[in-house]
Design an enzyme around this catalytic site. Sequence first.
Site, short mmCIF file in Angstrom:
data_model
loop_
_atom_site.label_atom_id
_atom_site.label_comp_id
_atom_site.label_asym_id
_atom_site.label_seq_id
_atom_site.Cartn_x
_atom_site.Cartn_y
_atom_site.Cartn_z
N CYS A 104 0.83 -1.21 0.00
CA CYS A 104 0.00 0.00 0.00
C CYS A 104 0.86 1.26 0.00
O CYS A 104 1.71 1.44 0.88
CB CYS A 104 -0.92 0.00 1.22
SG CYS A 104 -1.97 1.47 1.32
N ARG B 33 -0.14 4.90 3.04
CA ARG B 33 -0.13 4.64 4.49
C ARG B 33 0.14 5.85 5.36
O ARG B 33 0.20 5.72 6.58
CB ARG B 33 0.92 3.56 4.81
CG ARG B 33 0.51 2.17 4.36
CD ARG B 33 1.65 1.18 4.59
NE ARG B 33 2.52 1.05 3.44
CZ ARG B 33 3.68 0.42 3.46
NH1 ARG B 33 4.14 -0.10 4.59
NH2 ARG B 33 4.41 0.32 2.36
N TRP C 246 -8.98 5.25 0.04
CA TRP C 246 -9.61 5.85 -1.13
C TRP C 246 -8.76 5.52 -2.34
O TRP C 246 -7.62 5.05 -2.23
CB TRP C 246 -9.78 7.35 -0.98
CG TRP C 246 -8.54 8.09 -0.56
CD1 TRP C 246 -7.41 8.29 -1.29
CD2 TRP C 246 -8.30 8.69 0.72
NE1 TRP C 246 -6.48 9.00 -0.58
CE2 TRP C 246 -7.00 9.27 0.67
CE3 TRP C 246 -9.05 8.83 1.88
CZ2 TRP C 246 -6.44 9.94 1.75
CZ3 TRP C 246 -8.50 9.50 2.95
CH2 TRP C 246 -7.21 10.05 2.88
N GLU D 53 -5.13 3.38 -10.18
CA GLU D 53 -5.70 2.06 -9.93
C GLU D 53 -6.86 1.79 -10.87
O GLU D 53 -7.08 0.64 -11.30
CB GLU D 53 -6.17 1.96 -8.48
CG GLU D 53 -5.07 2.03 -7.45
CD GLU D 53 -5.64 2.01 -6.04
OE1 GLU D 53 -5.93 0.90 -5.54
OE2 GLU D 53 -5.81 3.09 -5.43
#
Length: 376
Positions: A83, A86, A255, A260
Amino acid sequence: MRTWIRSLRSFDAIALPTVDRTIDVREAERFIRLFHEENPAAGDPRPRLREVAGEIARYGTYTHTYAELQFGARVAWRNNNRCIGRLYWRSLKVRDRRQVFSAEGVAIECVAHLREATSEGKVRPTITVFPPDTPGMPGPRVLNEQLIRYAGYRDGDGAITGDPRYVDFTKRVRALGWRGAGGRFDVLPLVVQPGGGGQLLCNLPGDAVLEVPIVHPEYSWFEELGLRWHAVPAISNLCLEIGGLCYPCAPFNGWYMGAEIGARNLADVTRYDQLPVVAERLGLDISTERSLWRDHALVELNVAVLHSFERAGVTMTDHHTESARFLTHLAREEKAGRVCPADWSWIVPPISGGVTPVFHRYYDNRTLTPAYVHHR
């Protein structure tokens, strides 16, 4: 009772196997010490360590306090090496639903999660934690990869309408009784597996699924492509592991980063594969790779995604901003004396990676706990 509950329907299913979840007291001890180390106001850890050891000796498991659960869920996000977003791990809202065991209850709380996390477009990082696996009794599970995903339909000639990634899942839920409209963006139902009993199918109510039509700030024809995407990426098939306990049903969301959607979900050849369509409408030469038509189309698709979410007032970030934020997070973790694990192949964005600052360095990719992991 909410009217959407009428869309719930139960089916017989093979029960989940009995699990041996006797907790390793050493894992529990490591977590309790970490919790007290990072939360000095919690006081001396020794009384809590004795309490936890006693519970494990007697029951084979133990129960986290809400403060421990909240801390563990947030640190699991902090430790997520895939991720990039973070920086705001401390802001994760933790919904404690460990008292909810039934499939109907899980479905209702998943819908409530989406409503709260969506917040009329001001998306808030949220996790809902259901009961853990315990010796002899598995916790509930949501079998969907994410709470919101689109169906994929394969016709007799092999052509696919919708999302190719979910053709098999769509076939499965249709066998369970879900029809689907046969469209490109049909929201799949949830499949909930309780610790005991049959599976349950749940259609998500419309007010729990905020979607954004994809348009372009310059090309009016973009709207004719009929593209859209949902606002909240809520992962639902991972286990939250904290101090040896596995919470198999713990859907969580942040979010979206625009890439992506624009560089993966809508662009990948194994997903919606929209680059040739966009390139054709742009008048690009797709007969040769040297024209870089894919690159041009990819940029315009991502411009459209970012523009559309901004126009709709829905939270989204871009890959340049998020890359800079990640390095800020990395610096903060190093200053705190902590390792910040990161998988380079996931941290570097799928578009323009070489011009983002996260590209030009290596990362420590070790595994830390608490963590979000695939079910064992």
